[in-house]
Design an enzyme around this catalytic site. Structure first.
Site, PDB file in Angstrom:
ATOM      1  N   TYR A 140       1.418   4.262   6.628  1.00 34.77           N
ATOM      2  CA  TYR A 140       2.763   3.701   6.501  1.00 34.77           C
ATOM      3  C   TYR A 140       3.817   4.811   6.484  1.00 34.77           C
ATOM      4  CZ  TYR A 140       0.858  -0.914   5.195  1.00 34.77           C
ATOM      5  OH  TYR A 140       0.222  -2.135   5.163  1.00 34.77           O
ATOM      6  N   LYS A 183       0.836  -1.206   0.000  1.00 38.91           N
ATOM      7  CA  LYS A 183       0.000   0.000   0.000  1.00 38.91           C
ATOM      8  C   LYS A 183       0.870   1.254   0.000  1.00 38.91           C
ATOM      9  CE  LYS A 183      -4.082  -1.889   2.352  1.00 38.91           C
ATOM     10  NZ  LYS A 183      -4.977  -1.749   3.531  1.00 38.91           N
TER      11      LYS A 183
END
Length: 374
Positions: free
Chosen positions: A163, A133
Site C-alpha cells: 500500500y 493493512k
C-alpha cells in the site's frame, strides 16, 4: 455507447468485477453521479461474468496488467480518452515482497499507457483503494502495532507494505494528475470475483452448516465477539471515491472509508443466523476452539452440491472465500475501528448502517444467483 464531448468525464475502473468495482460502475452510471454524466470503461483480467449487467459499462476490456505489452495493446485505444482512473484491483501473494512487485508493476504499466503522450493524455485524477493493512501491517496473523481508532496521519509501520509503495508511486507523478487514497475496512458487497470477500465467506459457511445440520459456530475469539469492529459498504466506498475524484478540496489526500458506525461480531453473527436459518454458537473462551480454516478445506464438495441443486452461478468454494483472512480478523487482539473525522471535515458525510448493509448485500447476492434464493 454514450456520446462523448471534450468535457465528458471518462472513467476507467480497473478491477470492475470485484465488489468495489461493481459498485463503482453502478454509482458512476447513475444520473445523479457527482461530476457526471460519466462514460464508464471497465477492465478486468478475466472475461465478464454472467451476473455482470452489460448496461453498466460503455466498454469492457479484458487484459493482463502484469504484461506491459498486453496492457498497451488493450488500453491504447482509450488512453487519450480516460480522465479518471479508479484502481480497485489487487493480487495477493504469500509474502509482501511479491505483493509489492506484482501490484506496483500492474499500476505502473497502466499509468504508463495512460500518460505516455503528455500532449494528448486527458488523465486528471487517479483513485487508489487500499485498506486498514496500512495501519496494522500486511500479515493479519501477526498484526503490527495498532492504536485504534486508526486515523490517516498515523506514522507508517517500519516494514514493507505494498500500500505504501502504491501511494508513493502516485505521488511521484505529481503534478501530472491528482490522486486520492481510500482506506477501506472489511468491504461488504456483492461479487464472486473478490479476493477478500468476508461476507461471501461467512454466507457459504452458514449454508454449509445448514445443509449438514451443524451449528453455526463462531470461529473467532471471545474478545472479537464482544468488542467493536467496523466495515465498509461497497456502495458507500464508491460514493466517497467519486466525491474525492471531483472535489478540489479532496485532491492529493488519503481518507479512511467506513460506514461510520461500529458493530460487534455477536450482533453480526445473530443477523447471519437469522438470514440463513442456522443455530448461532458463541465462542466458549478467549481462543477459538476449533480449526475452522482446516475444516472448511474439506467442504468444497458440499458447496458444489449446493451450487448444483440450486442452479447457481458456477463457483468453487476456494475461489470465492477467504477463510484464512476472515479467521485472522475474527481473532484480532484489538478493536478494528477507523476514524471518519477527516472525511467528514473535508465534506464527505455519507454513512451506512452496517447490519442493514449486511442484509442488503445478501439479498443482492441472491439476485445475482451466487447464493440460493432462500
Amino acid at each position: 455507447m454514450e456520446l462523448e464531448t471534450p468535457e465528458t468525464p471518462v472513467a476507467l475502473v480497473v478491477g470492475v468485477t470485484g465488489m468495489a468495482g461493481l459498485s463503482l460502475a453502478e454509482a458512476l452510471k447513475k444520473p445523479t453521479a457527482l461530476g457526471g454524466p460519466w462514460k464508464v470503461y471497465g477492465a478486468a483480467r478475466r472475461p465478464k461474468p454472467t451476473w455482470f449487467s452489460p448496461s453498466l459499462l460503455d466498454l469492457y476490456i479484458q487484459f493482463n496488467a502484469l504484461d506491459p505489452h498486453d496492457t498497451c495493446k488493450n488500453l491504447s485505444i482509450i488512453s487519450e480518452h480516460v480522465t479518471h482512473l479508479f484502481w480497485v484491483v489487487l493480487q495477493a501473494h504469500d509474502n509482501e515482497e511479491a505483493n509489492i512487485a506484482t501490484n506496483s508493476s500492474m499500476l505502473s504499466n497502466v499509468l504508463h499507457v495512460l500518460t505516455s503522450n503528455s500532449t494528448t493524455s486527458r488523465l486528471r485524477h487517479v483513485t487508489l483503494q487500499t485498506g486498514t493493512k496500512h495501519y496494522i501491517g500486511p500479515d493479519l496473523d501477526h498484526a503490527g502495532p495498532s492504536d485504534p481508532p486508526f486515523h490517516e496521519n498515523m506514522t507508517r509501520l517500519p516494514y514493507p507494505n505494498f500500500y505504501y509503495v502504491l501511494e508513493d508511486l502516485l505521488a511521484s507523478y505529481s503534478p501530472a494528475f491528482t490522486w486520492s487514497v481510500h482506506r477501506s475496512s472489511i468491504i461488504i458487497g456483492a461479487s464472486s470475483r473478490s479476493i477478500y470477500n468476508m461476507l461471501l465467506t461467512l454466507a457459504t459457511y452458514a449454508l454449509i452448516c445448514r445443509r449438514e445440520g451443524a451449528p453455526f459456530r463462531y470461529p473467532g475469539s471471545r474478545y472479537t465477539w464482544e468488542h467493536f469492529c467496523d466495515a465498509s459498504d461497497a456502495g458507500l466506498l464508491a460514493q466517497q471515491q467519486i466525491w474525492a475524484a471531483v472535489s478540489d478540496s479532496a485532491k492529493n489526500q488519503a481518507f479512511n472509508c467506513t460506514n461510520g458506525d461500529v458493530f460487534t461480531w455477536k450482533a453480526f453473527w445473530t443477523v447471519l443466523s437469522e438470514i440463513f436459518g442456522v443455530e448461532p454458537v458463541p465462542p466458549c473462551g478467549d481462543i477459538a476452539e476449533f480449526n475452522w480454516v482446516e475444516e472448511m478445506k474439506e467442504k468444497g464438495g458440499v458447496w458444489d452440491a449446493i451450487v448444483r441443486e440450486n442452479g447457481l452461478h458456477e463457483t468453487k468454494l476456494e475461489e470465492i472465500t477467504c477463510f484464512g483472512a476472515s479467521n485472522a480478523v475474527m481473532n484480532f487482539g484489538f478493536q478494528h475501528v477507523s476514524s471518519m473525522n477527516k472525511s467528514r471535515e473535508f465534506g464527505f458525510l455519507g454513512y451506512v448502517d452496517t447490519l442493514k448493509s449486511l442484509r442488503k448485500w445478501i439479498e443482492r447476492l441472491r439476485e445475482m444467483n451466487i447464493l440460493p434464493k432462500t
